[in-house]
Every structure is written in structure tokens, then in C-alpha cells.
Design an enzyme around this catalytic site. Structure first.
Site, PDB file in Angstrom:
ATOM      1  N   HIS A 154       0.844  -1.197   0.000  1.00 36.39           N
ATOM      2  CA  HIS A 154       0.000   0.000   0.000  1.00 36.39           C
ATOM      3  C   HIS A 154       0.880   1.248   0.000  1.00 36.39           C
ATOM      4  CE1 HIS A 154      -3.630  -2.389   1.246  1.00 36.39           C
ATOM      5  NE2 HIS A 154      -2.658  -3.192   1.653  1.00 36.39           N
ATOM      6  N   HIS A 174      -4.213   2.738  -3.256  1.00 36.55           N
ATOM      7  CA  HIS A 174      -4.413   2.138  -1.940  1.00 36.55           C
ATOM      8  C   HIS A 174      -3.738   0.783  -1.798  1.00 36.55           C
ATOM      9  CE1 HIS A 174      -6.376   1.239   1.888  1.00 36.55           C
ATOM     10  NE2 HIS A 174      -6.596   0.028   1.403  1.00 36.55           N
ATOM     11  N   GLU A 202     -18.619  -5.099  23.798  1.00 39.41           N
ATOM     12  CA  GLU A 202     -17.713  -6.252  23.854  1.00 39.41           C
ATOM     13  C   GLU A 202     -16.542  -6.124  22.889  1.00 39.41           C
ATOM     14  OE1 GLU A 202     -21.660  -7.814  25.331  1.00 39.41           O
ATOM     15  OE2 GLU A 202     -21.006  -6.573  23.640  1.00 39.41           O
ATOM     16  N   HIS A 216     -29.248 -16.805  23.046  1.00 36.32           N
ATOM     17  CA  HIS A 216     -28.295 -16.618  24.144  1.00 36.32           C
ATOM     18  C   HIS A 216     -27.608 -17.913  24.565  1.00 36.32           C
ATOM     19  CE1 HIS A 216     -29.960 -12.656  24.335  1.00 36.32           C
ATOM     20  NE2 HIS A 216     -29.323 -12.335  25.445  1.00 36.32           N
TER      21      HIS A 216
END
Length: 685
Positions: free
Chosen positions: A39, A274, A423, A485
Site C-alpha cells: 500500500h 491504496h 464487547e 443466548h
């Protein structure tokens, strides 16, 4: 330039600045071009602001990359790593030019994205966008937490900044919002992000998908925000960095307008700059356009190298000043100084595991999450470096440390962290805390939500970081919340991560043993998988081999009741171990001799000697694996003569005991499957 150390900055002339900047640009361009991979766009566009930071502000010593009070620099935009390697080489780190010439090649110290531990001066493994920025939040947390503990009037032992170079992609990833919100809430004033705003991603203009006001977003998070319109304006970047350093009450975001592929006549400001080399002809045109010699490649002007290498003397002086401060603290408070050295070196104090809880059969059934909480309470009193919390689930994960205080701007010495319902950021922040060193970080949530944390958990394993995960509500036995869950595939997924140790203890005493392993492990993360429901206690008087067995990953918990050779081995983890013990007794009454093997960690068991593994699981004896998760993976551990009682579905909403029964986790079904397997083995020639 922190309050404790004034760097001796020899500001170059504008002409020399330009030569130094172009040196960085074209070292990166030549790296990518020689590798025919990489890159080049970010190094061309961001070299000037990176040079400004490293030349005038960053406190580091190339001769001691791990000096504890160095500033941290995280290249969150890891695809631009050729720029970082150029900086490391010219400023005097142990990264020879030959390594730059071997960019992205087998065995080189210049991999395609920065890798912690492989390249001196690389502070974090970055690649997945946004991770580095969130790691930096963890580093900034560690800095203020350790400063609160070890700094004293006249003795500033911890006093450094954390800098980030981030890209549009870093800010597009959702983790940047999670981590940015947490950093703003915590008012981490020594966290400074240089945002290379070049308006280009792989598919084209950022306008395709990224049109929000980024400065307004971070301002709303509680950040100090600035804008620099010209990335090549060294003085403007320097002024913005100075203002960011002076803002101690808020983290800082400096949006710098950059041009990807700067100077490339045909690829500047295009997606083509890029992710691919410029091409031989475009490299020639770019060098000519910026007044740079076309040949030889990897050209470093003498005057540029002399200027860059002044970093060695600056860093040595800064570190020497710090060592004098540490020496003064040692004379005044030797115990505190020794404690600091212990933490930085990741050494545990003598007796750290004394007085850990012991449970007996007289105790009522106890959930392993509760046993974990009781263990954490004792560890908290022995190990003040433990610091962590949960993703808004402390009452359920039992991760709060009583008396440790909340970590917040009013109390940086607090060790209970509130990550909020974040999280993903929690995982990456824990990584940053571990990368900084000086802390034992842990984070808790339900096992099902480990899915939100997979990218940073994978990087923790790749980095070899001692991070601890406390995952509760470990199976379908959690019950009524239902299949959304109830984790079933998470165990095998976590076990498959190289370097990750997953431990699913069978009871309270195995849980204590699991924590002893987690704390003692210095390289690589540990995931503790804990129950919501209560489990009977495996009494140490009856099972004295328990602690040693857990450390080995798997062990013989109970052999055949008659002492004769076992007809079958029941191998189980976690709550299912008790089911196996009950089935063993039933099978004995049915003239089947069964051995029960508790296998809390397949990861640890797999690295034991073949002799030990064959002792626990003798070849030729049929095995029945029992685990409330997907059956995938068990065959690789126990061979062909096997049956598995598992959960190859998503669970159901009902009381936990009902769900377990419907999926076959009963004594009756274990015995039924045992007889079935033995019949199948008997029928084979």
C-alpha cells in the site's frame, strides 16, 4: 515533551524537513514496488505528519524499544506499515535497510501489516481496521492507572502519551465508535489520534458510504477535535499536536486532510494508490515530480539520516532522566519501586496463590461463575495489578472486585472497569492494556457474546498477550433466554484459535485451578468458560489429582469401579462431567466398566506428551464424548471409536434442565449411547 521530560528538539529547516519527508515517502514506495505488493498511498500522503510527530514530539529510545516510559505510537492503519518501517530504520531501531528491501517476504521483519514482537518498535499487531485505535485506548488506560499507583510528589515514573495514526477505514469500523465513546467518557487526555482523512477507500471515494461529520461524532464522544487542512504543513501539524498535548481533560482527534498517493501524477487521490504498487513508470514520474533521484532505490540522503539519527541521543537522554527519577524513588520508597519493576517485568509475587478458595462436598452446589467470583476476590487481595470488568454484566459474571474501586476520571487508581455494552472494544482495550505491560487485564461477558470479541481475541493470541476472558452462561443449560443466548458453536471456535487456551471447569475446585493457570500464563490469552447453574463440588479429599489434572488439560477423574480394564471412557467437560460420573455408576450396575475423564482444556491436553495422553485415553478403548456444544472437533482428539452426545442445533427456550434433557444430557441417554457404541465396536471385524 511530557511534563516530566523535555525532549531536546532540534527543529530542521523547511528544506531539510522536505528531504526527510521525501526520504520516508520513497523508502515506502520502493519497498512496495520491490515486493510488487503493498500500500503506497498512505505513506505518500501521511509521511509529513508522521515525520512531524516522530521528529518533534514522540518520546522514544531506538536503543531500548521497551523502555517503560516511552510514548506509544500505534499505526492503526496497518496497511501503511511501509511508512512505519521507514521511520524505524532511519531513527535507529534495529531494523537494517536489508529488512526494508525484504518487505513482505518470508522470514523478514517487515511483514505486510505490523506484527508485535517481530519488528522492534512495533507496539501492536494491527491490520483489521479500528483495532489499533482501540488498543491505544487500552494503552492510555494503563498509563493513567499505573501513574495513579506509582507516581509520587517529585517522582513521576509513568508520564507518557499514546499516539495513533488512523485512516478513514479505522473510523468507519464500528469499534472506533465503541472505543471512542469509552475514551471520551474516561477523559483520557493523553490519547492523541492523527486521522489521515484522504477521502479514499478500496472501492473509491469515501462518499460512497461514509458521509457523516467525523469531527462532530468525536466531539459528541467528549473529544477535543482539531482540523489541519494541509498534511504537508509541518508547522500546522506541530501546532495541532502541541494543542492536543496541552488538553489534558479530553482525548484528542486531529483530522488532517491528506492526499492518498501524494505526488503520483496518475494515482493521487484515487483508489488505485491504496492496495497496489504504483508501477515502475509511475514511481519514476512520482520521484521526478517531487525532485527525488529515480535511482538508486532505497536512497537515503546523508543529511536526512544524520537528522533522523539524532533521535538516538534524544531518546537516550530522556531515558537517562527517567532512570534518575526511578533511582530517586527507589531510595525514598524501595518497596514501591520494586513493585513497579515486578509489574513491568510480568513477575508474580511470592505466595500470590496462597489462600485461594477450597470447596468441599459439604458445600451446596455452586455455579462456576460464582466460584470464579470468590477466586477473583482472593486474587484481588494478592495481586493489585489485576484490573478489569465486564460489558455491563458484572452482577451476572461476578467480575466485580470488592474494595478495588471503580476506574474513572475521579479515581484512576480504581481497578473495576465498566466497559459498557461494548464487547468488541472491551476485547481490544484489554489487548492494549496488556501491550502496555504492568497490568493483568480481564474482561467478562456471556459466552455467546464472545462472537462480538473474535477479532481482538484472535489478535491477543497472535500477539501472545496475557489477557483473561471470563465467559459465563456457558451452554444450553442457561435455559429460558433461548437459542439467541445459548452458545453451542463458541467452544469449538475458541479452541481453534492458535495460542488460545480455553478452560471449561467442571466445578468450583476446577475453577480455582483454572484461575491459577490463567494468572500464571505470561504468553497468550486464557478463556474461562463458566456455568450459570449450580454444580456439585468435586471434593479434593476424594479427587486429590484435580489441580494437577486441570493444569494438564485432561485427567482420569474416576476409573472403572472394579479396578479392571475399562470397557469405555466417558470424556466430558464442564457441567457434563457430573453427568458422566452418574452414568459411570449406573453402567457399573449394568456390567459395563467406565472410566471418567475430565477434560477442562483440550488445548492444554493436546500439548502433553503422547505417553501421558495415551495413559489417560488408552488407544483401542471406545470413547463417548459428552459436551453441551457442537460435536465438531471431538473426533480429532479421541479417534475413530467414538460417539458424541452434543448439541448440533441452536438450543431452545425453556428451563435449563428441560433443555438439557431434551437434547439427551441424561444418565439414561449416556448409558443408552454407551451400549450402542459398544455394540458397534463389537460388530466390527
Amino acid at each position: 515533551m511530557t511534563s516530566s521530560t523535555t525532549l531536546s528538539v532540534n527543529v530542521a529547516s523547511p528544506a531539510l524537513d522536505e528531504i526527510c519527508i521525501n526520504t520516508l515517502r520513497f523508502l515506502a514506495v520502493d519497498m512496495v514496488q520491490k515486493a510488487e505488493s503493498g500500500h503506497p498511498g498512505l505513506p505518500l500522503g501521511s509521511a509529513a505528519m508522521a515525520y512531524t510527530l516522530w521528529d518533534r514530539f514522540l518520546k522514544f529510545n531506538p536503543r531500548d524499544p521497551l523502555w517503560p516510559d516511552r510514548d506509544r505510537f500505534v499505526l492503526s492503519a496497518g496497511h501503511g506499515c511501509a511508512l512505519l518501517y521507514a521511520l524505524l530504520h532511519v531513527t535507529g531501531f534495529d531494523l537494517p535497510l536489508e529488512e526494508l528491501e525484504r518487505f513482505r517476504q518470508w522470514g523478514s521483519r517487515t511483514p505486510g501489516h505490523p506484527e508485535y514482537g517481530k519488528t522492534p518498535g512495533v507496539e501492536a499487531t494491527t491490520g483489521p481496521l479500528g483495532q489499533g485505535l482501540a488498543n491505544a485506548v487500552g494503552m492510555a488506560i494503563a498509563e493513567v492507572a499505573l501513574a495513579a499507583r506509582f507516581n509520587r510528589p517529585g517522582h513521576r515514573i509513568i508520564d507518557h502519551y499514546t499516539y495513533v495514526l488512523a485512516s478513514d477505514g479505522d473510523l468507519e469500523e464500528g469499534i472506533s465508535s465503541e472505543a471512542g465513546s469509552e475514551a471520551g467518557h474516561l477523559r483520557l487526555g493523553k490519547l492523541i489520534v492523527l486521522y489521515a482523512n484522504n477521502h479514499i477507500t478500496i472501492e473509491g471515494s469515501t462518499e460512497l458510504a461514509f458521509t457523516e461529520d467525523r469531527m462532530a461524532r468525536f466531539s459528541a464522544f467528549g473529544w477535543h477535535v482539531q482540523r489541519v487542512e494541509q498534511s504537508n504543513d509541518v508547522e500546522a501539524v506541530a501546532l495541532a499536536l502541541t494543542a492536543a498535548q496541552q488538553e489534558r481533560g479530553r482525548p484528542s482527534l486531529i483530522l488532517v486532510r491528506t492526499h492518498i498517493g501524494f505526488g503520483s501524477p496518475h494515482k493521487q487521490d484515487t483508489a488505485a494508490a491504496h492496495g497496489e504498487p504504483l508501477g515502475v513508470e509511475e514511481v519514476r514520474l512520482t520521484k521526478e515530480g517531487l525532485g527525488w533521484p529515480v535511482t538508486p532505490p532505497f536512497h537515503i540522503p546523508k543529511e536526512a539520516l544524520e537528522h533522523f539519527r539524532k533521535a538516538i541521543a534524544r531518546g537516550s537522554i530522556a531515558q537517562a532522566e527517567w532512570e534518575l527519577r526511578l533511582e530517586a524513588l527507589t531510595k525514598e520508597n524501595p518497596e514501591l519501586a520494586a513493585e513497579f519493576q515486578r509489574l513491568i517485568n510480568r513477575q508474580l509475587p511470592k505466595g500470590w496463590d496462597a489462600n485461594l478458595p477450597t470447596f468441599t462436598s459439604a458445600d451446596a452446589p455452586i455455579a462456576t461463575r460464582i466460584a470464579s467470583g470468590k477466586t477473583i476476590a482472593v486474587l484481588n487481595s494478592h495481586l493489585p495489578e489485576i484490573m478489569g470488568g465486564s460489558a455491563d454484566l458484572a452482577p451476572s459474571t461476578f467480575t466485580n472486585m470488592e474494595g478495588a474501586g471503580n476506574f474513572e476520571p475521579e479515581n484512576w487508581a480504581g481497578r473495576n472497569m465498566h466497559f459498557g455494552i461494548r464487547e468488541h472494544a472491551m476485547g481490544a482495550i484489554l489487548n492494549g492494556m496488556a501491550l502496555h505491560r504492568g497490568l493483568i487485564p480481564f474482561g467478562g461477558t456471556f459466552l455467546i457474546f464472545s462472537d462480538y470479541m473474535r477479532p481482538p481475541m484472535r489478535l491477543a493470541a497472535m500477539n501472545g498477550l496475557p489477557v483473561i476472558y471470563v465467559f459465563t452462561h456457558d451452554s444450553i443449560a442457561m435455559g429460558e433466554d433461548g437459542p439467541t443466548h445459548q452458545p453451542v458453536e463458541q467452544l469449538v471456535g475458541l479452541r481453534s484459535i492458535p495460542g488460545m487456551v480455553v478452560i471449561r471447569p467442571a466445578d468450583a475446585n476446577e475453577t480455582v485451578a483454572s484461575w491459577r493457570i490463567a494468572i500464571g500464563r505470561k504468553e497468550g490469552p486464557v478463556a474461562l468458560i463458566l456455568t450459570r447453574q449450580g454444580l456439585p463440588v468435586l471434593d479434593l479429599a476424594r479427587y486429590p489429582q484435580l489441580h494437577e489434572g486441570v493444569a494438564l488439560g485432561g485427567y482420569i477423574l474416576a476409573d472403572s469401579s472394579s479396578g479392571a480394564k475399562s470397557d469405555i471412557i466417558l470424556i466430558a467437560t464442564g457441567s457434563e462431567v457430573h453427568l458422566a460420573l452418574q452414568a459411570r455408576d449406573r453402567l457399573a450396575s449394568e456390567s459395563v466398566q467406565a472410566r471418567v475423564v475430565s477434560m477442562p482444556s483440550t488445548n492444554l491436553f493436546s500439548i502433553q506428551s503422547k505417553q501421558y495422553r495415551d495413559k489417560v485415553l488408552p488407544p483401542g478403548i471406545p470413547l463417548l464424548a459428552i459436551e453441551a456444544g457442537v460435536s465438531l472437533g471431538w473426533n480429532s482428539y479421541v479417534g475413530p471409536q467414538i460417539a458424541v452426545i452434543g448439541v448440533d442445533a441452536f438450543g431452545a427456550s425453556a428451563p435449563g434442565s428441560v433443555v438439557m434433557e431434551h437434547y439427551g444430557f441424561t444418565v439414561e441417554n449416556v448409558c443408552k449411547q454407551t451400549h450402542k457404541l459398544l455394540e458397534q465396536v463389537k460388530e466390527k471385524p
